[in-house]
Scaffold this motif. Structure first.
Motif, PDB file in Angstrom:
ATOM      1  N   LYS A   1       0.822  -1.203   0.000  1.00 59.92           N
ATOM      2  CA  LYS A   1       0.000   0.000   0.000  1.00 59.92           C
ATOM      3  C   LYS A   1       0.863   1.262   0.000  1.00 59.92           C
ATOM      4  O   LYS A   1       0.491   2.279  -0.576  1.00 59.92           O
ATOM      5  CB  LYS A   1      -0.922  -0.010   1.215  1.00 59.92           C
ATOM      6  N   LYS A   2       2.004   1.202   0.666  1.00 61.26           N
ATOM      7  CA  LYS A   2       2.890   2.363   0.738  1.00 61.26           C
ATOM      8  C   LYS A   2       4.193   2.059   0.008  1.00 61.26           C
ATOM      9  O   LYS A   2       4.844   1.053   0.278  1.00 61.26           O
ATOM     10  CB  LYS A   2       3.199   2.725   2.192  1.00 61.26           C
ATOM     11  N   ARG A   3       4.540   2.912  -0.937  1.00 63.36           N
ATOM     12  CA  ARG A   3       5.779   2.744  -1.689  1.00 63.36           C
ATOM     13  C   ARG A   3       6.802   3.775  -1.214  1.00 63.36           C
ATOM     14  O   ARG A   3       6.638   4.971  -1.453  1.00 63.36           O
ATOM     15  CB  ARG A   3       5.517   2.918  -3.189  1.00 63.36           C
ATOM     16  N   PRO A   4       7.857   3.312  -0.563  1.00 65.31           N
ATOM     17  CA  PRO A   4       8.879   4.260  -0.094  1.00 65.31           C
ATOM     18  C   PRO A   4       9.601   4.901  -1.273  1.00 65.31           C
ATOM     19  O   PRO A   4       9.729   4.305  -2.344  1.00 65.31           O
ATOM     20  CB  PRO A   4       9.829   3.373   0.717  1.00 65.31           C
ATOM     21  N   THR A   5      10.069   6.105  -1.073  1.00 68.29           N
ATOM     22  CA  THR A   5      10.817   6.811  -2.123  1.00 68.29           C
ATOM     23  C   THR A   5      12.291   6.424  -2.054  1.00 68.29           C
ATOM     24  O   THR A   5      12.833   6.134  -0.986  1.00 68.29           O
ATOM     25  CB  THR A   5      10.676   8.329  -1.965  1.00 68.29           C
ATOM     26  N   VAL A   6      12.939   6.440  -3.218  1.00 67.97           N
ATOM     27  CA  VAL A   6      14.344   6.042  -3.284  1.00 67.97           C
ATOM     28  C   VAL A   6      15.067   6.879  -4.328  1.00 67.97           C
ATOM     29  O   VAL A   6      14.482   7.283  -5.329  1.00 67.97           O
ATOM     30  CB  VAL A   6      14.467   4.527  -3.614  1.00 67.97           C
ATOM     31  N   PHE A   7      16.342   7.163  -4.077  1.00 74.65           N
ATOM     32  CA  PHE A   7      17.195   7.791  -5.087  1.00 74.65           C
ATOM     33  C   PHE A   7      18.492   7.018  -5.172  1.00 74.65           C
ATOM     34  O   PHE A   7      18.761   6.123  -4.364  1.00 74.65           O
ATOM     35  CB  PHE A   7      17.428   9.281  -4.792  1.00 74.65           C
ATOM     36  N   SER A   8      19.309   7.340  -6.173  1.00 69.83           N
ATOM     37  CA  SER A   8      20.465   6.502  -6.475  1.00 69.83           C
ATOM     38  C   SER A   8      21.702   7.332  -6.799  1.00 69.83           C
ATOM     39  O   SER A   8      21.601   8.450  -7.299  1.00 69.83           O
ATOM     40  CB  SER A   8      20.140   5.580  -7.654  1.00 69.83           C
ATOM     41  N   GLY A   9      22.886   6.743  -6.541  1.00 73.12           N
ATOM     42  CA  GLY A   9      24.155   7.348  -6.930  1.00 73.12           C
ATOM     43  C   GLY A   9      24.705   8.315  -5.900  1.00 73.12           C
ATOM     44  O   GLY A   9      24.134   8.523  -4.831  1.00 73.12           O
ATOM     45  N   LYS A  10      25.818   8.948  -6.249  1.00 75.89           N
ATOM     46  CA  LYS A  10      26.414   9.981  -5.406  1.00 75.89           C
ATOM     47  C   LYS A  10      27.331  10.850  -6.260  1.00 75.89           C
ATOM     48  O   LYS A  10      27.484  10.610  -7.459  1.00 75.89           O
ATOM     49  CB  LYS A  10      27.165   9.381  -4.215  1.00 75.89           C
ATOM     50  N   MET A  11      27.923  11.847  -5.659  1.00 77.71           N
ATOM     51  CA  MET A  11      28.771  12.777  -6.395  1.00 77.71           C
ATOM     52  C   MET A  11      30.015  12.083  -6.936  1.00 77.71           C
ATOM     53  O   MET A  11      30.620  11.232  -6.280  1.00 77.71           O
ATOM     54  CB  MET A  11      29.195  13.930  -5.482  1.00 77.71           C
ATOM     55  N   ARG A  12      30.402  12.471  -8.154  1.00 82.55           N
ATOM     56  CA  ARG A  12      31.621  11.971  -8.760  1.00 82.55           C
ATOM     57  C   ARG A  12      32.237  13.096  -9.571  1.00 82.55           C
ATOM     58  O   ARG A  12      31.635  13.580 -10.524  1.00 82.55           O
ATOM     59  CB  ARG A  12      31.318  10.769  -9.650  1.00 82.55           C
ATOM     60  N   SER A  13      33.410  13.537  -9.137  1.00 83.34           N
ATOM     61  CA  SER A  13      34.090  14.675  -9.787  1.00 83.34           C
ATOM     62  C   SER A  13      33.175  15.898  -9.866  1.00 83.34           C
ATOM     63  O   SER A  13      33.132  16.595 -10.885  1.00 83.34           O
ATOM     64  CB  SER A  13      34.565  14.265 -11.185  1.00 83.34           C
ATOM     65  N   GLY A  14      32.423  16.126  -8.789  1.00 81.59           N
ATOM     66  CA  GLY A  14      31.580  17.311  -8.705  1.00 81.59           C
ATOM     67  C   GLY A  14      30.234  17.181  -9.385  1.00 81.59           C
ATOM     68  O   GLY A  14      29.464  18.145  -9.428  1.00 81.59           O
ATOM     69  N   ILE A  15      29.920  16.002  -9.920  1.00 81.82           N
ATOM     70  CA  ILE A  15      28.665  15.801 -10.647  1.00 81.82           C
ATOM     71  C   ILE A  15      27.947  14.571 -10.077  1.00 81.82           C
ATOM     72  O   ILE A  15      28.558  13.572  -9.726  1.00 81.82           O
ATOM     73  CB  ILE A  15      28.918  15.588 -12.160  1.00 81.82           C
TER      74      ILE A  15
END
Length: 371
Positions: free
Chosen positions: A230-244
């Motif tokens: 019933k509830k879908r948690p939010t998710v994001f991916s990755g991290k900074m690499r050479s300022g991007i």
């Protein structure tokens, strides 16, 4: 029928029978010879396989092209022409660890004659063959040992279409270069189905069909399990690499994984590949996300303290504060040499974290909570 269309059709048929060169054509506009039967593929979009008796035609599409460019390779039981590949092959060179996963899954590493590198290779059997000198190391892109490759005289070389340099020297060796483009598939099962392409070269078609069928049943079962949430948690991916911060698009491979695991991926655009964002833009989108997924090549023991030392701003994300950073460290886990043929395992890993009640007794194999 116009003369132009007729000529294109004739050229397409001629190429299938007599060559393995690149042809530019619309994907559906060239008919395979009547004597060839197309193999049914359920998820993979980057290749097609046609059979006629003991002979096969493998067609691999170049997704980077806008006009459906492809290459055809004729696989035969007995080679009678220079542009044919006799199967099953006896000696194959793999120039990426991601290609090895299909051989591992089919339990057939004896055909592997050489690899590009074994620096972070986990597979005990292949490492032992390298140690014994049965499998050679031929260098990396731009620095291949062409003399060693020529001495091996392989039946073919699997190359990565995503690497930009280093293959020009190999073209002069008169050895078939077969693109392994599984990593351009946008679904986990699409990548896994490339095991059927590898199987065509080593005579393990039946094993590949059975293996993929069982794998896809398990994957779909887990996917259906997560549909009930019933509830879908939010998710994001990755991290900074050479300022991007490189972000997978909303229709990307990883986005499909997250959705199948019952989560809501915060990037909701129509892009299929990854693209760069600055920190401020990413923070605006992901500051309040429930989970943060990262794939890192860090020293053993990499944890929360080491992550925050890389960029103190990471501590401002809700997922970091609540301890919901899930990580796969490729220095500790054989992710790249296994993940393509273990989509069901990776999906179970995600579900275990996103919805702990659905798989209460499951122990993740690739991902762990950042400690």
């Amino acid at each position: 029928m116009s003369r132009t269309f007729y000529l294109k059709s004739v050229i397409g048929i001629f190429a299938i029978v007599f060559s393995s060169c690149q042809i530019k054509t619309e994907k559906q506009s060239v008919n395979i010879l009547d004597s060839y039967q197309q193999k049914e593929l359920k998820h993979a979009k980057g290749f097609e396989l046609f059979t006629s008796g003991n002979d096969k035609v493998l067609r691999i599409y170049n997704s980077k092209s806008t006009d459906s460019t492809y290459q055809d390779f004729k696989l035969v039981k007995k080679k009678t022409a220079a542009n044919e590949i006799q199967v099953p092959c006896k000696k194959i060179i793999c120039l990426s660890s991601t290609q090895l996963t299909y051989f591992f899954a089919l339990n057939d590493i004896d055909k592997i004659a050489a690899t590009n590198s074994s620096r972070h290779l986990f597979h005990k059997g292949l490492n032992e063959r390298i140690k014994q000198g049965k499998v050679k190391r031929v260098g990396k892109e731009g620095h291949f040992n062409t003399e060693l490759i020529a001495g091996i005289n392989p039946d073919l070389i699997f190359v990565s279409p995503y690497k930009t340099g280093g293959y020009d020297a190999l073209k002069n060796l008169d050895i078939p270069l077969v693109p392994m483009a599984a990593y351009d598939e946008k679904t986990p099962l699409g990548r896994a189905e490339w095991v059927k392409m590898i199987a065509a070269f080593i005579g393990k078609e039946n094993e590949a069909d059975s293996l993929f069928e069982k794998l896809s049943v398990r994957y779909d079962s887990l996917k259906n399990l997560s549909k009930s949430v019933k509830k879908r948690p939010t998710v994001f991916s990755g991290k900074m690499r050479s300022g991007i911060w490189y972000v997978p698009g909303g229709k990307s491979f990883y986005a499909n994984y997250f959705r199948d695991a019952g989560a809501k991926y915060i990037i909701e655009d129509d892009k299929q590949g990854a693209y760069p964002l600055d920190y401020e833009t990413m923070y605006t989108k992901a500051a309040d996300c429930d989970y943060w997924r990262i794939l890192v090549p860090e020293p053993v023991g990499f944890g929360r303290k080491a992550l925050i030392e890389q960029d103190g701003r990471y501590g401002d994300f809700k997922a970091y504060k609540t301890g919901n950073v899930i990580m796969c460290n490729i220095r500790e886990k054989p992710y790249y040499e296994q993940n393509a043929m273990k989509p069901d395992v990776i999906l179970a890993d995600y579900i275990h974290y996103f919805h702990p009640n659905l798989l209460p007794d499951y122990k993740p194999q690739f991902y762990e909570v950042l400690k």
